[in-house]
Design a protein around this motif. Structure first.
Motif, PDB file in Angstrom:
ATOM      1  N   GLY A 115      23.120  62.723  29.741  1.00 51.53           N
ATOM      2  CA  GLY A 115      22.882  64.108  30.121  1.00 51.53           C
ATOM      3  C   GLY A 115      23.410  65.077  29.096  1.00 51.53           C
ATOM      4  N   LYS A 116      23.198  66.339  29.348  1.00 51.80           N
ATOM      5  CA  LYS A 116      23.659  67.421  28.493  1.00 51.80           C
ATOM      6  C   LYS A 116      24.576  68.324  29.303  1.00 51.80           C
ATOM      7  N   GLU A 123      22.925  68.642  32.730  1.00 51.81           N
ATOM      8  CA  GLU A 123      21.470  68.494  32.745  1.00 51.81           C
ATOM      9  C   GLU A 123      21.136  67.019  32.517  1.00 51.81           C
ATOM     10  N   ARG A 125      19.351  63.566  31.681  1.00 53.99           N
ATOM     11  CA  ARG A 125      18.314  63.103  30.756  1.00 53.99           C
ATOM     12  C   ARG A 125      18.056  61.623  31.065  1.00 53.99           C
TER      13      ARG A 125
END
Length: 346
Positions: A115-116, A123, A125
């Motif tokens: 994720g980010k 967020e 991914r």
């Protein structure tokens, strides 16, 4: 790779209890030590046929996708299998038709941990890989009567007698942490509505297959042992592993996919040579052990590990591990040591 080292199907488990469940359904599995890892090999005859699969059972000895990817990559390089099957236990996602002890088959394998990080949160991914379509199709059409009534399946831990475990197909997510909360699964279901389970080795296994040159077929079949929540326990693990093993081995008996050697037939029964025979032959073979090693195409790196003065014994054990001792007579004749054949008897 020498032909004698080839395996048609590699069954992968993370834990020893999962491996032991598989071994219960195989015929006289042989323990083999290879490259600092213990594996088991067995010939599995197809139903109503003289052909079958050479099966290797590989236990990772721990959980996690990094471990799975490394071990499966090595197995593919060593054995060139046609099929990789990951089996054992997994956390299930509760649904109206799913109960503990049912099976989940991964059509799609999704990673959720990448994720980010942003100021408003993480967020996600997602990463996704798929099982082999042909195996999924064959599994969907594999009838219950071919496996679910196997008398070797152990009793359910709750004492109930539900007629047969059900097989569920869908999305399985993977991560590097054991899930035991009430938040993670509902969040994942928002993104993946067909979510049926969670485990920790499927993506590493699928990635090793995807990145290999030979690209064997791959499928994941696991038994539901808990719901990946606060109520996690060990109560259903043995049963879930056993049901998964029963399904996998009986599924393979149905010959779901062509192996690398389509005409493979059951190997000969290993001759029962005595320890006395081994001692006498090895004493008299002397320096001709090099010709014998050449005849059997034993790799140089294997020969380099032979104990000096015990090379013949090492060759004998190499052949024994591969169920190839029956080839000794022809080998001795070929290297002009027919005088030793009489030691092997009729």
């Amino acid at each position: 790779m020498h032909q004698d080292d080839s395996v048609d199907v590699v069954i992968v488990t993370a834990l020893e209890k999962e491996r032991d469940a598989v071994l219960r359904y195989l015929n006289s599995p042989q323990r083999v030590e290879t490259k600092n890892r213990v594996v088991y090999k067995s010939y599995l005859k197809h139903e109503n046929s003289e052909s079958g699969y050479q099966v290797g059972v590989l236990c990772l000895g721990g959980m996690g996708n990094v471990l799975a990817s490394s071990a499966v990559t090595q197995a593919i390089n060593d054995w060139n299998p046609a099929v990789i099957i990951l089996t054992g236990i997994a956390g299930g996602v509760q649904g109206s038709e799913r109960v503990l002890g049912d099976l989940i088959v991964a059509e799609q394998i999704v990673g959720y941990e990448l994720g980010k990080l942003t100021d408003v949160g993480t967020e996600s991914r997602f990463e996704a890989l798929r099982s082999t379509h042909l195996l999924i199709k064959k599994a969907r059409n594999f009838p219950d009567q071919k496996w679910a009534y196997d008398q070797r399946i152990i009793s359910r831990p709750d004492g109930t007698s539900r007629p047969i475990p059900k097989v569920h197909f869908g999305v399985v997510v993977f991560g590097e942490k054991v899930i035991a909360d009430t938040i993670t699964i509902p969040e994942l279901q928002h993104a993946w509505t067909q979510l049926i389970g969670v485990e920790m080795e499927s993506f590493g296994t699928a990635l090793a297959v995807y990145q290999s040159d030979s690209v064997p077929a791959m499928i994941m079949v696991k038994g539901i042992c808990d719901w990946a929540d606060l109520n996690k326990s060990y109560e259903w693990q043995e049963y879930a592993a056993d049901v998964a093993a029963a399904y996998v081995v009986n599924f393979l008996r149905s010959n779901p996919i062509r192996c690398r050697e389509s005409n493979r037939v059951q190997p000969r029964v290993a001759p029962n040579f005595s320890g006395k025979t081994k001692i006498m032959l090895c004493r008299r073979l002397s320096k001709d052990w090099k010709d014998l090693a050449d005849y059997f195409d034993i790799p140089e790196y294997k020969r380099a590990r032979f104990s000096q003065g015990y090379e013949c014994q090492e060759i004998w054990e190499w052949l024994q591990d591969r169920n190839q001792l029956h080839r000794l007579r022809k080998a001795l004749k070929f290297i002009d040591r027919e005088d030793l054949i009489e030691l092997l008897g009729d």
